[in-house]
Structure formats: C-alpha cells, structure tokens
Scaffold this motif. Structure first.
Motif, PDB file in Angstrom:
ATOM      1  N   ASN A   1     -14.667  70.220  33.949  1.00 45.80           N
ATOM      2  CA  ASN A   1     -13.793  71.270  33.402  1.00 45.80           C
ATOM      3  C   ASN A   1     -12.502  70.731  32.803  1.00 45.80           C
ATOM      4  O   ASN A   1     -11.937  71.340  31.897  1.00 45.80           O
ATOM      5  N   TYR A   2     -12.037  69.578  33.333  1.00 51.61           N
ATOM      6  CA  TYR A   2     -10.760  69.041  32.867  1.00 51.61           C
ATOM      7  C   TYR A   2     -10.911  67.667  32.215  1.00 51.61           C
ATOM      8  O   TYR A   2      -9.924  67.085  31.788  1.00 51.61           O
ATOM      9  N   GLN A   3     -12.149  67.148  32.181  1.00 49.66           N
ATOM     10  CA  GLN A   3     -12.378  65.802  31.658  1.00 49.66           C
ATOM     11  C   GLN A   3     -11.479  64.791  32.370  1.00 49.66           C
ATOM     12  O   GLN A   3     -10.951  63.854  31.759  1.00 49.66           O
ATOM     13  N   ASN A   4     -11.289  64.997  33.669  1.00 45.72           N
ATOM     14  CA  ASN A   4     -10.409  64.151  34.463  1.00 45.72           C
ATOM     15  C   ASN A   4     -11.119  62.834  34.780  1.00 45.72           C
ATOM     16  O   ASN A   4     -12.096  62.807  35.529  1.00 45.72           O
ATOM     17  N   THR A   5     -10.599  61.739  34.219  1.00 47.33           N
ATOM     18  CA  THR A   5     -11.250  60.438  34.397  1.00 47.33           C
ATOM     19  C   THR A   5     -11.100  59.911  35.818  1.00 47.33           C
ATOM     20  O   THR A   5     -11.978  59.199  36.310  1.00 47.33           O
ATOM     21  N   GLU A   6      -9.998  60.260  36.499  1.00 55.16           N
ATOM     22  CA  GLU A   6      -9.813  59.811  37.873  1.00 55.16           C
ATOM     23  C   GLU A   6     -10.859  60.438  38.790  1.00 55.16           C
ATOM     24  O   GLU A   6     -11.373  59.777  39.705  1.00 55.16           O
ATOM     25  N   ALA A   7     -11.177  61.702  38.553  1.00 53.45           N
ATOM     26  CA  ALA A   7     -12.194  62.378  39.355  1.00 53.45           C
ATOM     27  C   ALA A   7     -13.550  61.717  39.154  1.00 53.45           C
ATOM     28  O   ALA A   7     -14.306  61.509  40.110  1.00 53.45           O
ATOM     29  N   LEU A   8     -13.848  61.363  37.919  1.00 50.47           N
ATOM     30  CA  LEU A   8     -15.120  60.701  37.623  1.00 50.47           C
ATOM     31  C   LEU A   8     -15.153  59.320  38.271  1.00 50.47           C
ATOM     32  O   LEU A   8     -16.182  58.908  38.821  1.00 50.47           O
ATOM     33  N   ASP A   9     -14.029  58.607  38.235  1.00 57.07           N
ATOM     34  CA  ASP A   9     -13.941  57.303  38.890  1.00 57.07           C
ATOM     35  C   ASP A   9     -14.179  57.423  40.391  1.00 57.07           C
ATOM     36  O   ASP A   9     -14.920  56.629  40.975  1.00 57.07           O
ATOM     37  N   LEU A  10     -13.536  58.403  41.024  1.00 61.05           N
ATOM     38  CA  LEU A  10     -13.693  58.594  42.462  1.00 61.05           C
ATOM     39  C   LEU A  10     -15.138  58.907  42.829  1.00 61.05           C
ATOM     40  O   LEU A  10     -15.676  58.377  43.803  1.00 61.05           O
ATOM     41  N   LEU A  11     -15.754  59.784  42.047  1.00 61.63           N
ATOM     42  CA  LEU A  11     -17.130  60.189  42.326  1.00 61.63           C
ATOM     43  C   LEU A  11     -18.082  59.011  42.166  1.00 61.63           C
ATOM     44  O   LEU A  11     -18.931  58.756  43.035  1.00 61.63           O
ATOM     45  N   MET A  12     -17.945  58.258  41.072  1.00 63.51           N
ATOM     46  CA  MET A  12     -18.827  57.124  40.841  1.00 63.51           C
ATOM     47  C   MET A  12     -18.584  56.013  41.866  1.00 63.51           C
ATOM     48  O   MET A  12     -19.528  55.372  42.349  1.00 63.51           O
ATOM     49  N   ALA A  13     -17.324  55.794  42.223  1.00 57.60           N
ATOM     50  CA  ALA A  13     -17.001  54.782  43.233  1.00 57.60           C
ATOM     51  C   ALA A  13     -17.635  55.145  44.573  1.00 57.60           C
ATOM     52  O   ALA A  13     -18.164  54.277  45.282  1.00 57.60           O
ATOM     53  N   TYR A  14     -17.614  56.409  44.903  1.00 53.99           N
ATOM     54  CA  TYR A  14     -18.241  56.891  46.148  1.00 53.99           C
ATOM     55  C   TYR A  14     -19.751  56.649  46.120  1.00 53.99           C
ATOM     56  O   TYR A  14     -20.325  56.167  47.097  1.00 53.99           O
ATOM     57  N   TYR A  15     -20.386  56.968  45.005  1.00 56.19           N
ATOM     58  CA  TYR A  15     -21.822  56.769  44.886  1.00 56.19           C
ATOM     59  C   TYR A  15     -22.178  55.282  45.024  1.00 56.19           C
ATOM     60  O   TYR A  15     -23.125  54.915  45.729  1.00 56.19           O
ATOM     61  N   VAL A  16     -21.437  54.416  44.339  1.00 56.98           N
ATOM     62  CA  VAL A  16     -21.715  52.982  44.381  1.00 56.98           C
ATOM     63  C   VAL A  16     -21.485  52.433  45.787  1.00 56.98           C
ATOM     64  O   VAL A  16     -22.296  51.659  46.310  1.00 56.98           O
TER      65      VAL A  16
END
Length: 202
Positions: A94-109
């Motif tokens: 919804n906000y194209q927030n790159t930090e949120a995407l980083d956190l989510l991907m870091a969690y998955y990895v």
C-alpha cells in the motif's frame, strides 16, 4: 548472508525509532506518550502491551509508516509471525515501503523460507513491476529456486517426489519435475507411497 540479514534488521529498526520519535514532536503529546510507553514495554519484553500502545499512537497518525514497522517487529517478538507478515505486506504493497519489504524478506531468509519469499516476490513484482527493491531481492534469491512450467490443468501436492495431475478430466501421476510417470486415464489417483505403490480409481 544471514549475518548481513541480522545487521540489516537491527539497522532498519534503529532508524525507524529515530524517525518516529522525531516526527512525534509535531504530533499530539498523547501520541508521543504512547510511543515512549511502547518503547519501555518492548525493553521489558512485554510485546503484546507494546503493540496496544502502537495501535493507540496510530489513532493520531494512521499512516505513520515507522510506527507500523515497529508494531510489526513487536508482533514478531511476541511470536505472532502471521501479524508480522501481514503488517509488512500491507506496508510494502500500500505504501511501497522498502523497509517493510526488507524486513519481510530478511525474516524469510533467516528462517529458511526462501520458497515463500520467492512466491511473494513473484506476485509482488507482477503487481508492482517498477519496484527496484523487490527486483533486488528477487536477484538475491535467484539461485535458491527453480521455476517449473507444466502443461497440466491441475497439479496436486508433491509427496515422495510424485504428484497427481489432471488432464482432460482424468488423472495421472508426474514426478516433482513435472515429467509424466503414469498416463492420465484414471478417475482419481494418489502419489506413490514410500513402498512404491500408488492408489488409483478407474
């Protein structure tokens, strides 16, 4: 790579705290008080109550992205990974927030959920093709997955490296790479068992 992920996690959270507290100066005093309470509760490990304080702070500024991010991290620390993922996805989409995407991907990895990360990124980049951060993560994870293209109408769950598939209203069995093992001619089939047998219904 995992060490870098942990450092990234810490850096992003530290930045989020600094930005949120500075922004709170221009917002109601009550919002600042809720943020300060949330911080103290997190320091004590009382994450559920901290989340409630973040929610109260958001009543004054519902679109404050930094508060949403801290709430997501508190949810993860409380053991609610579903809420963490949900908040991160909402912020990324919804906000194209790159930090949120980083956190989510870091969690998955960090948790060896590369397949889940790739699936999310694939859907995300289809919806937001110009998002450079998503493309960066997609390239990082490129070697951790294999795309499989099959001509079958439907494919079932892979069990013992085999899966049922549907073709023209009848079923057969394929291996995990999609190669046909049993021709599609049955009303119903099940994957091969560990003993090497497959149950079918004519």
């Amino acid at each position: 790579m995992k060490r870098n992920v942990i450092v990234l996690f810490a850096a992003l959270l530290g930045l989020a705290w600094a930005v949120s507290l500075s922004e709170a100066v221009n917002n109601p005093q009550e919002m600042k008080e809720h943020l300060e309470k949330a911080k103290k509760l997190e320091e004590k490990g009382i994450y559920v109550d901290a989340i409630e304080e973040y929610e109260s702070a958001l009543e004054y500024d519902p679109e404050n992205e930094d508060i949403h991010l801290k709430m997501a991290k508190a949810a993860l620390n409380s053991g609610d990974s579903n809420e963490f993922e949900s908040v991160c996805e909402e912020m990324a989409e919804n906000y194209q927030n790159t930090e949120a995407l980083d956190l989510l991907m870091a969690y998955y990895v960090e948790n060896d959920y590369e397949d889940k990360a790739v699936k999310y990124l694939k859907d995300f980049t289809e919806e937001y093709p110009d998002n450079k951060k998503a493309e960066e993560w997609f390239q990082k994870l490129k070697g951790t997955y294999t795309e499989l293209y099959c001509r079958y109408e439907e494919m079932g769950e892979i069990v013992n490296s085999t899966m049922p598939f549907k073709e023209e209203d009848v079923y057969g069995i394929a291996d995990a790479q999609g190669s046909e093992l049993v021709e599609a001619e049955y009303k119903d089939v099940f994957p091969f068992s560990e003993e090497g047998f497959a149950l079918v219904r004519k």
